[in-house]
Design an enzyme around this catalytic site. Structure first.
Site, PDB file in Angstrom:
ATOM      1  N   HIS A  69       0.815  -1.214   0.000  1.00  0.00           N
ATOM      2  CA  HIS A  69       0.000   0.000   0.000  1.00  0.00           C
ATOM      3  C   HIS A  69       0.846   1.259   0.000  1.00  0.00           C
ATOM      4  CE1 HIS A  69      -2.923  -2.748   2.386  1.00  0.00           C
ATOM      5  NE2 HIS A  69      -3.125  -2.884   1.089  1.00  0.00           N
ATOM      6  N   TYR A 138       2.827   1.417  13.707  1.00  0.00           N
ATOM      7  CA  TYR A 138       3.537   2.356  12.853  1.00  0.00           C
ATOM      8  C   TYR A 138       3.118   3.791  13.127  1.00  0.00           C
ATOM      9  CZ  TYR A 138      -0.431   1.170   9.732  1.00  0.00           C
ATOM     10  OH  TYR A 138      -1.669   0.902   9.203  1.00  0.00           O
TER      11      TYR A 138
END
Length: 188
Positions: A69, A138
């Site tokens: 992605h 993240y």
């Protein structure tokens, strides 16, 4: 920079500019351990001078492959790590004009090795869960925009990512992630 070790990433003999693997210093004793997962000053000294505005966390079972992605109009720098379990984390350079455009790099991230992976803007990103269960965190430098996501086919033969898929592992991949285009769509 005494609290982290920073490694540059090399693909096909070329350093992929901006991509870094970070290993924090871990202080352990009979109680457990302590480590700084992020310190602006240490990261700035290592050439990672970003302001992170959003933290994300996902949980996945063995065989889940998420990606590849990227964000189109609102690209994000990311600092990723596995806080539980183990993953093989992969990026592909999509930066226009980059000498490493289309090159991929992969790194094992786990709760044991405590490594982090800094992924600059304009890289496609994904990971494969290798442990029975994994939690993945993240930090991002821009907010998530749901209508801005793009993707790259995880098994595009032109890129040739060497995913460490053990024999007998059943992959779990969203239909969307199986239908992204290949790197040819990005070449000009």
């Amino acid at each position: 920079m005494g609290k982290i070790t920073v490694e540059e990433c090399v693909a096909d003999g070329m350093v992929i500019e901006g991509l870094k693997v970070i290993t924090p210093q871990v202080f352990g004793d009979n109680r457990g351990y302590f480590m700084e997962t992020y310190n602006y000053n240490d990261f700035k000294e290592a050439g990672i001078d970003q302001v992170f505005v959003q933290d994300n966390q996902s949980a996945s079972r063995k065989g889940v492959l998420r990606g590849l992605h990227f964000q189109k109009a609102f690209p994000q720098d990311k600092l990723v790590r596995a806080v539980r379990g183990a993953v093989f984390d992969v990026v592909v350079d999509l930066r226009e004009g980059s000498k490493t455009f289309g090159k991929w790099y992969g790194v094992y991230l786990s709760e044991e090795n405590k490594k982090q992976f800094f992924v600059p803007k304009n890289f496609a990103h994904g990971f494969l869960v290798l442990s029975d269960y994994a939690e993945f965190c993240y930090k991002c430098t821009d907010f998530y925009h749901p209508n801005d996501e793009g993707g790259l086919l995880w098994n595009d033969p032109e890129i040739g990512i060497q995913w460490p898929i053990p024999e007998g592992m059943e992959l779990v991949i969203l239909e969307r992630d199986q239908n992204w285009g290949g790197i040819k769509e990005f070449k000009r």
